[in-house]
Design a protein around this motif. Structure first.
Motif, PDB file in Angstrom:
ATOM      1  N   GLY A 411     -10.594  26.117  46.661  1.00 36.26           N
ATOM      2  CA  GLY A 411     -10.290  25.144  47.699  1.00 36.26           C
ATOM      3  C   GLY A 411      -8.938  24.520  47.473  1.00 36.26           C
ATOM      4  N   LEU A 412      -8.413  23.958  48.531  1.00 37.18           N
ATOM      5  CA  LEU A 412      -7.150  23.224  48.429  1.00 37.18           C
ATOM      6  C   LEU A 412      -7.400  21.767  48.753  1.00 37.18           C
ATOM      7  CD1 LEU A 412      -4.460  25.504  50.130  1.00 37.18           C
ATOM      8  CD2 LEU A 412      -5.108  25.346  47.723  1.00 37.18           C
ATOM      9  N   VAL A 413      -6.725  20.923  47.999  1.00 41.18           N
ATOM     10  CA  VAL A 413      -6.809  19.484  48.198  1.00 41.18           C
ATOM     11  C   VAL A 413      -5.417  18.991  48.556  1.00 41.18           C
ATOM     12  CG1 VAL A 413      -7.166  17.304  46.975  1.00 41.18           C
ATOM     13  CG2 VAL A 413      -8.792  19.189  46.678  1.00 41.18           C
ATOM     14  N   GLY A 414      -5.338  18.149  49.559  1.00 42.84           N
ATOM     15  CA  GLY A 414      -4.048  17.600  49.984  1.00 42.84           C
ATOM     16  C   GLY A 414      -3.545  16.549  49.026  1.00 42.84           C
ATOM     17  N   GLN A 415      -2.252  16.362  49.054  1.00 44.77           N
ATOM     18  CA  GLN A 415      -1.630  15.352  48.196  1.00 44.77           C
ATOM     19  C   GLN A 415      -1.039  14.254  49.067  1.00 44.77           C
ATOM     20  OE1 GLN A 415       1.642  16.827  45.831  1.00 44.77           O
ATOM     21  NE2 GLN A 415       2.178  14.785  45.103  1.00 44.77           N
ATOM     22  N   ARG A 416      -1.205  13.040  48.629  1.00 41.49           N
ATOM     23  CA  ARG A 416      -0.640  11.920  49.379  1.00 41.49           C
ATOM     24  C   ARG A 416       0.873  11.852  49.121  1.00 41.49           C
ATOM     25  NH1 ARG A 416      -4.620   7.115  49.161  1.00 41.49           N
ATOM     26  NH2 ARG A 416      -5.715   8.632  50.436  1.00 41.49           N
ATOM     27  N   PRO A 417       1.670  11.563  50.164  1.00 45.11           N
ATOM     28  CA  PRO A 417       3.122  11.474  49.942  1.00 45.11           C
ATOM     29  C   PRO A 417       3.481  10.260  49.078  1.00 45.11           C
ATOM     30  CG  PRO A 417       2.560  10.790  52.182  1.00 45.11           C
ATOM     31  CD  PRO A 417       1.302  11.335  51.570  1.00 45.11           C
ATOM     32  N   ARG A 418       4.362  10.482  48.131  1.00 49.69           N
ATOM     33  CA  ARG A 418       4.857   9.365  47.320  1.00 49.69           C
ATOM     34  C   ARG A 418       6.340   9.583  47.073  1.00 49.69           C
ATOM     35  NH1 ARG A 418       1.655   9.370  41.709  1.00 49.69           N
ATOM     36  NH2 ARG A 418       3.414   8.044  41.063  1.00 49.69           N
ATOM     37  N   LYS A 419       7.070   8.493  47.176  1.00 52.04           N
ATOM     38  CA  LYS A 419       8.537   8.580  47.136  1.00 52.04           C
ATOM     39  C   LYS A 419       9.046   9.042  45.783  1.00 52.04           C
ATOM     40  CE  LYS A 419      12.489   5.749  48.585  1.00 52.04           C
ATOM     41  NZ  LYS A 419      12.873   4.386  49.034  1.00 52.04           N
ATOM     42  N   ASP A 420       8.300   8.747  44.730  1.00 56.89           N
ATOM     43  CA  ASP A 420       8.796   9.094  43.392  1.00 56.89           C
ATOM     44  C   ASP A 420       8.427  10.520  42.978  1.00 56.89           C
ATOM     45  OD1 ASP A 420       6.117   8.727  43.116  1.00 56.89           O
ATOM     46  OD2 ASP A 420       6.234   7.301  41.447  1.00 56.89           O
ATOM     47  N   SER A 421       7.964  11.298  43.933  1.00 59.30           N
ATOM     48  CA  SER A 421       7.795  12.748  43.715  1.00 59.30           C
ATOM     49  C   SER A 421       8.926  13.390  44.509  1.00 59.30           C
ATOM     50  CB  SER A 421       6.427  13.188  44.241  1.00 59.30           C
ATOM     51  OG  SER A 421       6.236  14.578  44.055  1.00 59.30           O
ATOM     52  N   TYR A 422       9.811  14.104  43.833  1.00 60.38           N
ATOM     53  CA  TYR A 422      11.037  14.474  44.546  1.00 60.38           C
ATOM     54  C   TYR A 422      11.655  15.779  44.062  1.00 60.38           C
ATOM     55  CZ  TYR A 422      13.462  12.587  40.418  1.00 60.38           C
ATOM     56  OH  TYR A 422      13.898  12.353  39.131  1.00 60.38           O
ATOM     57  N   ILE A 423      12.533  16.315  44.902  1.00 56.91           N
ATOM     58  CA  ILE A 423      13.440  17.404  44.541  1.00 56.91           C
ATOM     59  C   ILE A 423      14.834  16.802  44.441  1.00 56.91           C
ATOM     60  CG2 ILE A 423      14.456  19.609  45.222  1.00 56.91           C
ATOM     61  CD1 ILE A 423      11.442  19.770  44.607  1.00 56.91           C
ATOM     62  N   GLY A 424      15.461  16.961  43.305  1.00 51.96           N
ATOM     63  CA  GLY A 424      16.824  16.449  43.112  1.00 51.96           C
ATOM     64  C   GLY A 424      17.721  17.548  42.578  1.00 51.96           C
ATOM     65  N   LEU A 425      18.840  17.146  42.052  1.00 52.27           N
ATOM     66  CA  LEU A 425      19.768  18.084  41.415  1.00 52.27           C
ATOM     67  C   LEU A 425      19.810  17.789  39.924  1.00 52.27           C
ATOM     68  CD1 LEU A 425      22.827  17.980  43.879  1.00 52.27           C
ATOM     69  CD2 LEU A 425      20.950  19.650  43.809  1.00 52.27           C
ATOM     70  N   ASP A 426      19.850  18.834  39.120  1.00 51.28           N
ATOM     71  CA  ASP A 426      19.995  18.664  37.674  1.00 51.28           C
ATOM     72  C   ASP A 426      21.383  19.139  37.274  1.00 51.28           C
ATOM     73  OD1 ASP A 426      19.996  18.634  34.968  1.00 51.28           O
ATOM     74  OD2 ASP A 426      18.352  20.071  34.710  1.00 51.28           O
ATOM     75  N   PRO A 427      22.327  18.223  37.141  1.00 49.06           N
ATOM     76  CA  PRO A 427      23.705  18.634  36.843  1.00 49.06           C
ATOM     77  C   PRO A 427      23.889  19.188  35.434  1.00 49.06           C
ATOM     78  CG  PRO A 427      23.516  16.240  36.873  1.00 49.06           C
ATOM     79  CD  PRO A 427      22.180  16.771  37.279  1.00 49.06           C
TER      80      PRO A 427
END
Lengths: 547, 177
Positions: A411-427
């Motif tokens: 089964g799949l369970v949905g995830q609640r949106p949270r601002k501190d979960s993110y895609i950024g850049l790793d320089p």
């Protein structure tokens, strides 16, 4: 047809689409079909269809790592995982013409009405700026394009006006084992819609049962976006592979994108100019490209005046339970699912009078879930044989011992949106072109973990009613992502709270559009590709209007 | 359980060999294809290996393996060279330890040879050590051919194993025995 060998840019075109996955392919096909001049730029390469059986063998034989099937990994695909949980990004995606549909499972359900209204209904997450009804005609069109085999036997599905384009796959023998237990427990089973041909469809083969759907379908019976790319080419679109876009350039006023800068395999840099630009690179590379395109006008990244590009990164999480029965269960004949239950989707806390206890929680304390009955539980004999430490009669004995009686639910369970979960850049790390790699900072909330436990409880109850001996369970402690990247350029009406408008255009730039699961506001718990298709078709209409 | 020509075709399909060659394979002649670069000695050694690797209830191993390896290596000279080199290593090894080529050993000694050299625990690697290549090009190649075929699958109750395009009937059926 193959990718354009000439990788020089076209003279300024109507539309430049970046990314040849399902979203980009659909927009390219629709707009080319309406007479617009379209160029598609794809970072990965175009794979020869005839190579798919070799790729299937790679997926079965242990000498070849999973990433080798679609040639992922290496400096080009480097990334950092910095969140609370490790994120295996390159297992989760394919770069190439067709995108991640090359390796997807092919499950295609519509989001529920509740997924668009989680704030209004439950006081959690955020509402989408559009409703299910807005997407309904696009869902129907998406089902036609993807070629969906399904049935209208799901009483929990949102309303629809027409049958699926193809009949559903017949239930499996394994489904029949679940049926009595589910009936006794008051759990309703129904078919699973598949983007997979239950009969010959639009010139493509019926499924022939290779059983390796994920990661590769050698027959082409499972939809992938190469079909739509072929249609786009026939409609006049130009598709260039192996040209990763490095950044987008804008005009002095910062109001319009002027060019997509890309690099060819020989290291030559070009600029493709266009009237409209569509960024359709998936939930990770789309925000990354915008962040890499920072400028004096957009110091935090293109189209990022909200500061939300890359934020609200979501995935679905797997919940599973399995065991063995004292009878044969007939697993591993095919690689897809035929039955599931969405009975606990809109409200995972509800129970049944016949034996599923209600959860001791409010709806707002959990995320949605969908449950499935596996047709591929337990080990595969051929893979056991290739990994074994014996042969001859001893090996056959091990295979007979290991295969045949497994049974499982997922089964799949949905995830609640949270601002501190993110895609950024790793320089601190750069790719093969010297660009900072994507940083995946994935975080999951307590409501999601509660929903995973709830899914496990329901699964255990059903399997025990079936008489299974439970031997494994994947719960909150050892779950992982379903490889559905969502939320990183969210849709909304307020430019301070979202990246794109309900028309899928960025708030900041007049001719920059985003297609794909990055615009999702909530995750739901349904596999996202049908919604990606519906949104892409919607975006195509809006871009056509703009042109 | 008898391995048939159709099993060889199915195994070859799973291995990426054009099934268009199936018509030839389904003919009565088991002789090697003109395009096969494997010599008779190499093929005989592979058959001898399969006689140890396959369970005793499998019948007609020789024509199955002959068809499979000849067609599998046709038009793939690099693969054929790797297979021949690996088989040569196997013969060198048994010459040193058993004073005979692998195919000349009785089945118990062939089994012993495999275990002495550690092929049972070796990682299959086409670019690895001699033993790792043996695991890849001989042991796993032959096990893949058997267990991706319908007859190989039936040995464990799975008529349509992964890699075999066996259609949409078997998943709906109950146990066959």
């Amino acid at each position: 047809m193959s990718a354009d060998r000439d990788r020089t840019p076209s003279p300024r075109v109507d539309v430049c689409v970046i990314g040849a996955g399902p979203a980009g392919a659909l927009i390219a096909e629709r707009l080319a079909d309406r007479g617009h001049e379209v160029v598609v730029l794809e970072a990965g390469r175009e794979f020869d269809f005839d190579s798919r059986i070799d790729r299937m063998e790679r997926s079965i034989r242990p000498a070849h790592g999973g990433l080798s099937v679609w040639e992922m990994g290496g400096e080009r695909d480097a990334y950092s995982s910095t969140g609370e949980w490790f994120y295996p990004l390159n297992t989760a995606r394919v770069k190439g013409v067709g995108g991640s549909t090359l390796h997807w499972q092919g499950m295609v359900m519509r989001l529920h009405e509740s997924d668009f209204e989680t704030d209004s209904r439950f006081g959690v997450g955020d509402d989408w700026p559009i409703e299910y009804a807005d997407l309904k005609p696009y869902y129907a069109e998406g089902e036609k394009v993807l070629g969906v085999a399904g049935a209208s036997d799901n009483p929990f599905a949102p309303p629809r006006d027409e049958p699926h384009p193809m009949p559903a796959f017949e239930p499996s023998y394994s489904d029949s084992l679940f049926a009595e237990a589910c009936e006794n427990l008051g759990v309703t089973m129904h078919s699973v819609p598949n983007a997979r041909n239950s009969e010959s469809y639009d010139g493509d083969s019926q499924c022939v049962g290779y059983g390796t759907c994920k990661p590769v379908c050698p027959s082409g019976a499972k939809y992938d976006a190469t079909r739509t790319i072929d249609d786009a080419r026939e409609a006049g679109a130009r598709v260039i592979d192996r040209v990763p876009v490095q950044r987008l350039h804008h005009d002095d006023a910062g109001e319009t994108v002027t060019a997509a800068e890309y690099v060819t395999p020989d290291g030559t840099t070009h600029r493709q100019e266009a009237r409209e630009f569509v960024v359709a690179c998936g939930g990770v590379e789309t925000p990354r490209l915008l962040l890499l395109s920072e400028s004096s006008a957009y110091p935090d990244g293109l189209a990022n005046s909200s500061g939300l590009v890359g934020r609200y990164f979501m995935d679905h999480l797997f919940a599973g339970t399995g065991g063995v029965l004292d009878e044969r269960t007939r697993q591993k004949h095919v690689g897809f699912l035929t039955s599931g239950t969405h009975q606990f989707y809109d409200d995972p806390t509800v129970g049944t009078e016949q034996g599923i206890p209600a959860a001791d929680a409010d709806r707002a304390e959990m995320t949605p879930m969908k449950l499935e009955f596996f047709n591929y539980a337990g080990p595969s004999p051929v893979e056991m044989a290739l990994d074994g430490e014996t042969w001859g009669d001893d090996l056959l004995g091990e295979l007979r011992e290991g295969y045949g009686n497994s049974i499982a639910m997922g089964g799949l369970v949905g995830q609640r949106p949270r601002k501190d979960s993110y895609i950024g850049l790793d320089p601190s790390t750069t790719d093969d072109h010297g660009n900072p790699v994507p940083e995946v900072h994935w975080r999951v909330d307590d409501a999601t973990e509660r929903a995973i436990r709830r899914a496990n409880d329901i699964q255990r109850t059903i399997l025990e009613a079936l008489g299974a001996e439970i031997t494994w369970q994947v719960g909150p402690e050892d779950t992982g992502p379903a490889y559905h990247h969502m939320g990183t350029t969210r849709m909304g009406t307020d430019p301070t709270e979202s990246v794109v408008s309900p028309r899928l255009r960025t708030h900041d730039l007049d001719n920059c559009w985003i297609a794909g699961s990055s615009v999702f506001v909530t995750s739901g718990a349904m596999n996202p590709t049908l919604t990606i298709a519906a949104l892409a078709l919607k975006a195509a209409d809006h871009i056509d209007d703009a042109l | 359980m008898r391995l048939t020509r159709r099993d060889a075709v199915a195994a070859l399909a799973a291995a990426g060999v054009a099934v268009g060659g199936g018509a030839t394979l389904l003919s009565d002649s088991p002789e090697k294809s003109d395009a096969s670069p494997l010599d008779d000695g190499t093929v005989a050694t592979l058959v001898a290996a399969a006689e140890v690797l396959y369970p005793s209830e499998v019948e007609d191993t020789e024509p199955f393996v002959t068809r499979y390896v000849q067609r599998r290596n046709a038009d793939e000279p690099d693969r054929a060279t790797a297979v021949a080199d690996t088989v040569a290593y196997l013969d060198e090894y048994t010459d040193a330890w058993f004073d005979a080529a692998f195919a000349s050993l009785n089945p118990a000694d062939r089994d012993d040879a495999f275990r002495r050299m550690g092929v049972d625990t070796a990682d299959p690697d086409p670019d690895g050590s001699d033993v790792e290549r043996l695991r890849y090009y001989v042991v796993n190649e032959l096990l893949f051919a058997l267990y991706s075929s319908p007859t190989g699958g039936k040995l464990v109750g799975l008529e349509n194993p992964r890699g075999n395009p066996g259609g949409l009937g078997s998943y709906q059926r109950g146990p066959q025995s």
